[in-house]
Design an enzyme around this catalytic site. Structure first.
Site, mmCIF file in Angstrom:
data_model
loop_
_atom_site.group_PDB
_atom_site.id
_atom_site.type_symbol
_atom_site.label_atom_id
_atom_site.label_comp_id
_atom_site.label_asym_id
_atom_site.label_seq_id
_atom_site.Cartn_x
_atom_site.Cartn_y
_atom_site.Cartn_z
ATOM 1 C CG ASP A 168 -4.224 17.284 13.504
ATOM 2 O OD1 ASP A 168 -3.699 16.358 14.139
ATOM 3 O OD2 ASP A 168 -3.576 18.261 13.071
ATOM 4 C CG HIS A 215 -7.473 12.665 14.407
ATOM 5 N ND1 HIS A 215 -6.449 11.830 14.799
ATOM 6 C CD2 HIS A 215 -7.047 13.941 14.619
ATOM 7 C CE1 HIS A 215 -5.440 12.567 15.244
ATOM 8 N NE2 HIS A 215 -5.769 13.856 15.128
ATOM 9 C CG ASP A 265 -2.573 12.668 12.877
ATOM 10 O OD1 ASP A 265 -1.928 11.676 12.515
ATOM 11 O OD2 ASP A 265 -2.395 13.234 13.971
ATOM 12 C CG HIS A 300 -3.261 9.714 15.653
ATOM 13 N ND1 HIS A 300 -4.153 9.034 16.450
ATOM 14 C CD2 HIS A 300 -2.777 10.727 16.418
ATOM 15 C CE1 HIS A 300 -4.216 9.606 17.638
ATOM 16 N NE2 HIS A 300 -3.390 10.640 17.634
ATOM 17 C CG HIS A 358 1.535 15.964 12.214
ATOM 18 N ND1 HIS A 358 0.255 16.268 11.813
ATOM 19 C CD2 HIS A 358 1.391 15.225 13.341
ATOM 20 C CE1 HIS A 358 -0.625 15.730 12.633
ATOM 21 N NE2 HIS A 358 0.049 15.084 13.579
ATOM 22 C CG HIS A 397 1.084 16.924 16.514
ATOM 23 N ND1 HIS A 397 0.254 15.833 16.718
ATOM 24 C CD2 HIS A 397 2.111 16.747 17.404
ATOM 25 C CE1 HIS A 397 0.776 15.034 17.637
ATOM 26 N NE2 HIS A 397 1.881 15.568 18.073
ATOM 27 C CG HIS A 404 -6.250 18.161 17.974
ATOM 28 N ND1 HIS A 404 -6.949 17.050 18.385
ATOM 29 C CD2 HIS A 404 -5.311 17.702 17.097
ATOM 30 C CE1 HIS A 404 -6.461 15.968 17.795
ATOM 31 N NE2 HIS A 404 -5.458 16.344 17.011
#
Length: 325
Positions: A8, A10, A48, A84, A165, A198, A200
């Site tokens: 994650d 991102h 992600d 994502h 995830h 997944h 956070h």
């Protein structure tokens, strides 16, 4: 054997706030530097890595340049896609990195008679066996877990890693109400380490059946909720795992700190006139120590007269920036 479990990142998030985007990218670069210092054998990204399938190429270029430093030092990259950066109908930047041999996807399975025959990718340096399932939007990957057949992997010997995830009921539930979670019993058995992505927030779960089920959390975050959690004092980062044979001997959390997040109590403007509400909010802003920090303001209530835009939030933002926020 030593490997990093990251999820994650991102990269490319915060498109409408350049500074937060820079902090998010810096968190990833810091994590890569820590991996170099720890001399890990490989990095496993549990989904992600990017915030969208087609992120800003300027950010991709900076991230890939840093990753190349690790590649040049003999550190490999393995990954699955997350909700994502997964795209069911179009190519993504991760497809480009995979085709170039820069990262190795481990979503390796064959569909046969309604079953997903899970196969592995063997790390040439350590002999570790890696397999995984990518995350999909709205938890659609839960159907894939129900179809898994791990017989091919069970016949192999060596340290076995499974990346996924998804939220897990009772262990790493969703931070957002209403999103589905995966029962832990749906994870395939027989692996030595389960690398989750997944959620956070970091979470470790150990059991006789599944061994180590670990969610690394996010390095920085991609939404205000993540910043609120950071403001509460919860550490952000990733894990470095050491193993001998098929046994995990150490799980070390490596903190990635970018900056402080300030989140004062909510400002209640219920029943106030616009001018009074603006003055109350400004009083809070004037009394805050914000230099070099991310600032979150939560304002709630229904104005007696006027519209919210008349509070002129952009002026409050400008004032915070002048103070160094």
């Amino acid at each position: 054997m030593k490997f990093a479990h990251i999820s994650d990142c991102h990269l490319g998030a915060w498109q409408h706030n350049e500074k937060l985007g820079e902090l998010n990218l810096q968190a990833f670069l810091t994590a890569m530097d820590i991996c170099l210092g720890k001399q890990v054998d490989f990095v496993l990204i549990a989904g992600d890595l990017f915030n969208t399938p087609s992120p800003d190429l300027a950010i991709v270029e900076i991230a890939v340049r840093k990753m190349k430093q690790l590649k040049d030092a003999g550190i490999g990259f393995y990954m699955i896609l997350g909700s994502h950066d997964y795209s069911p109908n179009a190519k993504s930047i991760t497809d480009v990195l995979s085709s170039a041999g820069f990262v190795a996807p481990i979503m390796n399975y064959e569909e046969r008679d309604g079953r997903l025959i899970l196969k592995f990718v063997r790390d040439s340096k350590t002999g570790a066996l890696l397999a995984g399932l990518s995350g999909k939007r709205r938890g659609e990957d839960a159907e894939d877990f129900a179809k898994l057949d791990t017989s091919c992997i069970q016949r192999e010997s060596g340290f076995k890693l499974f990346a996924f995830h998804n939220y897990v009921k009772g262990i790493a539930p969703s931070e957002i109400p209403g999103l589905s979670s995966l029962p832990v019993e749906m994870l395939p058995k027989g692996f030595d380490y389960y690398a989750g992505g997944h959620p956070h927030r970091k979470q470790q779960y150990n059991s006789p059946t599944y061994g180590h089920v670990v969610h690394a959390g996010t390095l920085f975050g991609c939404r205000p909720l993540d910043l609120k959690v950071a403001a509460s004092g919860e550490r952000r980062g990733f894990y470095v795992i050491t193993a001998e044979g098929s046994n995990v001997t150490d799980i070390e959390f490596c903190e990635v700190h970018t900056c402080e997040v300030v989140f004062p109590p909510s400002i209640d403007i219920e029943g106030m006139e616009v001018d009074s509400a603006r003055a109350k909010i400004k009083q809070h802003v004037d009394g805050m120590e914000v230099d070099g920090r991310v600032v979150l303001l939560e304002i709630k209530g229904r104005l007696a007269t006027g519209r919210p835009y008349q509070i002129h939030f952009h002026e409050l933002e400008d004032e915070l920036r002048r103070k160094g926020a």
